[in-house]
Design a protein around this motif. Structure first.
Motif, PDB file in Angstrom:
ATOM      1  N   ILE A 137       0.856  -1.176   0.000  1.00 58.31           N
ATOM      2  CA  ILE A 137       0.000   0.000   0.000  1.00 58.31           C
ATOM      3  C   ILE A 137       0.899   1.234   0.000  1.00 58.31           C
ATOM      4  CG2 ILE A 137      -1.868  -1.169   1.237  1.00 58.31           C
ATOM      5  CD1 ILE A 137      -1.011   0.358   3.772  1.00 58.31           C
ATOM      6  N   PRO A 138       0.363   2.395  -0.386  1.00 50.99           N
ATOM      7  CA  PRO A 138       1.167   3.621  -0.291  1.00 50.99           C
ATOM      8  C   PRO A 138       1.589   3.882   1.146  1.00 50.99           C
ATOM      9  CG  PRO A 138      -0.768   3.977  -1.676  1.00 50.99           C
ATOM     10  CD  PRO A 138      -0.950   2.638  -1.023  1.00 50.99           C
ATOM     11  N   ALA A 139       2.766   4.502   1.312  1.00 53.23           N
ATOM     12  CA  ALA A 139       3.253   4.823   2.651  1.00 53.23           C
ATOM     13  C   ALA A 139       2.216   5.655   3.389  1.00 53.23           C
ATOM     14  CB  ALA A 139       4.573   5.576   2.557  1.00 53.23           C
ATOM     15  N   THR A 140       1.960   5.281   4.654  1.00 47.98           N
ATOM     16  CA  THR A 140       0.879   5.897   5.420  1.00 47.98           C
ATOM     17  C   THR A 140       1.434   6.762   6.541  1.00 47.98           C
ATOM     18  OG1 THR A 140      -0.573   4.029   4.905  1.00 47.98           O
ATOM     19  CG2 THR A 140      -1.201   5.426   6.760  1.00 47.98           C
ATOM     20  N   TYR A 141       0.876   7.957   6.679  1.00 46.79           N
ATOM     21  CA  TYR A 141       1.324   8.932   7.680  1.00 46.79           C
ATOM     22  C   TYR A 141       0.604   8.689   9.003  1.00 46.79           C
ATOM     23  CZ  TYR A 141       2.060  13.529   9.851  1.00 46.79           C
ATOM     24  OH  TYR A 141       2.390  14.558  10.700  1.00 46.79           O
ATOM     25  N   ASP A 142       1.377   8.618  10.082  1.00 44.50           N
ATOM     26  CA  ASP A 142       0.768   8.384  11.395  1.00 44.50           C
ATOM     27  C   ASP A 142       1.111   9.489  12.389  1.00 44.50           C
ATOM     28  OD1 ASP A 142       3.426   7.933  11.846  1.00 44.50           O
ATOM     29  OD2 ASP A 142       3.197   5.867  12.561  1.00 44.50           O
ATOM     30  N   GLY A 143       1.529  10.632  11.874  1.00 41.79           N
ATOM     31  CA  GLY A 143       1.861  11.753  12.752  1.00 41.79           C
ATOM     32  C   GLY A 143       3.296  12.194  12.643  1.00 41.79           C
ATOM     33  N   ALA A 144       4.123  11.376  12.025  1.00 38.08           N
ATOM     34  CA  ALA A 144       5.537  11.728  11.871  1.00 38.08           C
ATOM     35  C   ALA A 144       6.179  10.796  10.851  1.00 38.08           C
ATOM     36  CB  ALA A 144       6.267  11.614  13.216  1.00 38.08           C
TER      37      ALA A 144
END
Length: 325
Positions: A137-144
């Motif tokens: 999956i595309p890289a996922t942002y989790d706050g940093a």
């Protein structure tokens, strides 16, 4: 093997299928080939729906109405409904419950149990699920820890509504208090989006159809111009996704390919017939026939699409006169 509730007649209830005239006609054609008559019923808030030219429209309740299942049970009993087909996201869980939770209704729906379909409509939960299965999956942002252009999709959104493009830290800061309301991932600007229409036997788990197509033109989140393709990488990943998720019935997988490096990734899965699924039918994938055969307990025949079949959607008029109810 399920027998139609009326001898020689298969009654199919559309949930949220007000515009699915082409699919209604394809279902009728598939029934004729099986020496069955086909009755189409639409369950709609507005009875003046385009589907009326191919079937009866009955006034329905909102999907959130607490009386929805009692109403559908009455309708399925009174009208001897055999198959329920959901065409919008909110109706898939309804169809799933009618299939699995209310067996007394005696209806078939080409969907997975509700807990599985609901997970697909929560973009954050779905991305986490795909990642846990080792699917790309595309890289996922989790706050940093994620730089570059991003895209924020409403967690429970559909049809590309409410999407926000993020090009700088200021825009991202505006969303930091709402991170749980969005799925935020890397934005791939040099890309192509590929839709795959699939069918997996509800009881057998047999993968009967994997039909990839390119969305060449989109309006309102739906493909209005699409062309089938022959792409081994897409077909292989689709089979991998189906095996890993265990989803059944009609399934629409959305892939994205990064044209800079060729990587293919899963964007989302809609556990229902897609709006552009008629393109795969025109290319030789008999999705209506698979649904009917699956409902009736018949063996499913593997379907293979013809590549380079282009389908263009156009507008047509349906007129309701004052003396029509």
């Amino acid at each position: 093997m399920m027998q139609p509730k009326q001898a020689g007649i298969l009654t199919i209830l559309f949930l949220g299928g007000a515009k699915r005239v082409a699919m209604a006609r394809m279902l009728k054609d598939a029934c004729r080939k099986r020496e069955l008559d086909c009755k189409i019923i639409g369950y709609e808030l507005d009875t003046h729906s385009a589907l009326a030219i191919e079937g009866d429209i009955v006034p329905g309740l909102r999907w959130s109405d607490p009386e929805i299942f009692a109403d559908l049970n009455r309708l399925c009993t009174d009208r001897k409904v055999d198959i329920i087909l959901p065409f919008v996201d909110s109706a898939v869980g309804i169809a799933a419950e009618m299939m699995y939770k209310y067996p007394e209704a005696g209806v078939f729906s080409p969907v997975s149990p509700r807990v599985e379909v609901d997970r697909m409509f929560d973009k954050c939960a779905a991305a986490e699920f795909f990642s846990s299965l080792g699917l790309p999956i595309p890289a996922t942002y989790d706050g940093a820890g994620l730089n570059g252009p991003l895209i924020a999709k409403p967690r429970f959104g559909s049809a590309s509504k409410g999407i926000i493009e993020i090009n700088d830290s200021r825009k991202l800061d505006e969303l930091n208090g709402k991170l749980n309301e969005y799925l935020i991932q890397e934005r791939i600007d040099h890309r192509e989006e590929i839709t795959v229409d699939c069918y997996v036997g509800v009881s057998s788990g047999r993968v009967a159809a994997v039909s990839p197509r390119l969305r060449r033109e989109v309006s309102g989140g739906e493909a209005v111009r699409t062309i089938t393709i022959d792409d081994e990488q897409v077909v292989e990943l689709a089979h991998r996704v189906l095996a890993a998720t265990g989803l059944r019935g009609a399934i629409t997988i959305q892939f994205i390919r990064n044209l800079d490096n060729g990587s293919l990734m899963v964007m989302e899965i809609n556990p229902r017939l897609g709006g552009g699924a008629v393109a795969s039918v025109h290319a030789g994938v008999d999705l209506p026939g698979l649904i009917i055969d699956d409902a009736c307990g018949r063996p499913l025949t593997i379907q293979r699409p013809t590549a380079d079949v282009e389908t263009v959607r156009y507008l047509a008029d349906v007129v309701f006169y004052p003396d029509q109810k």
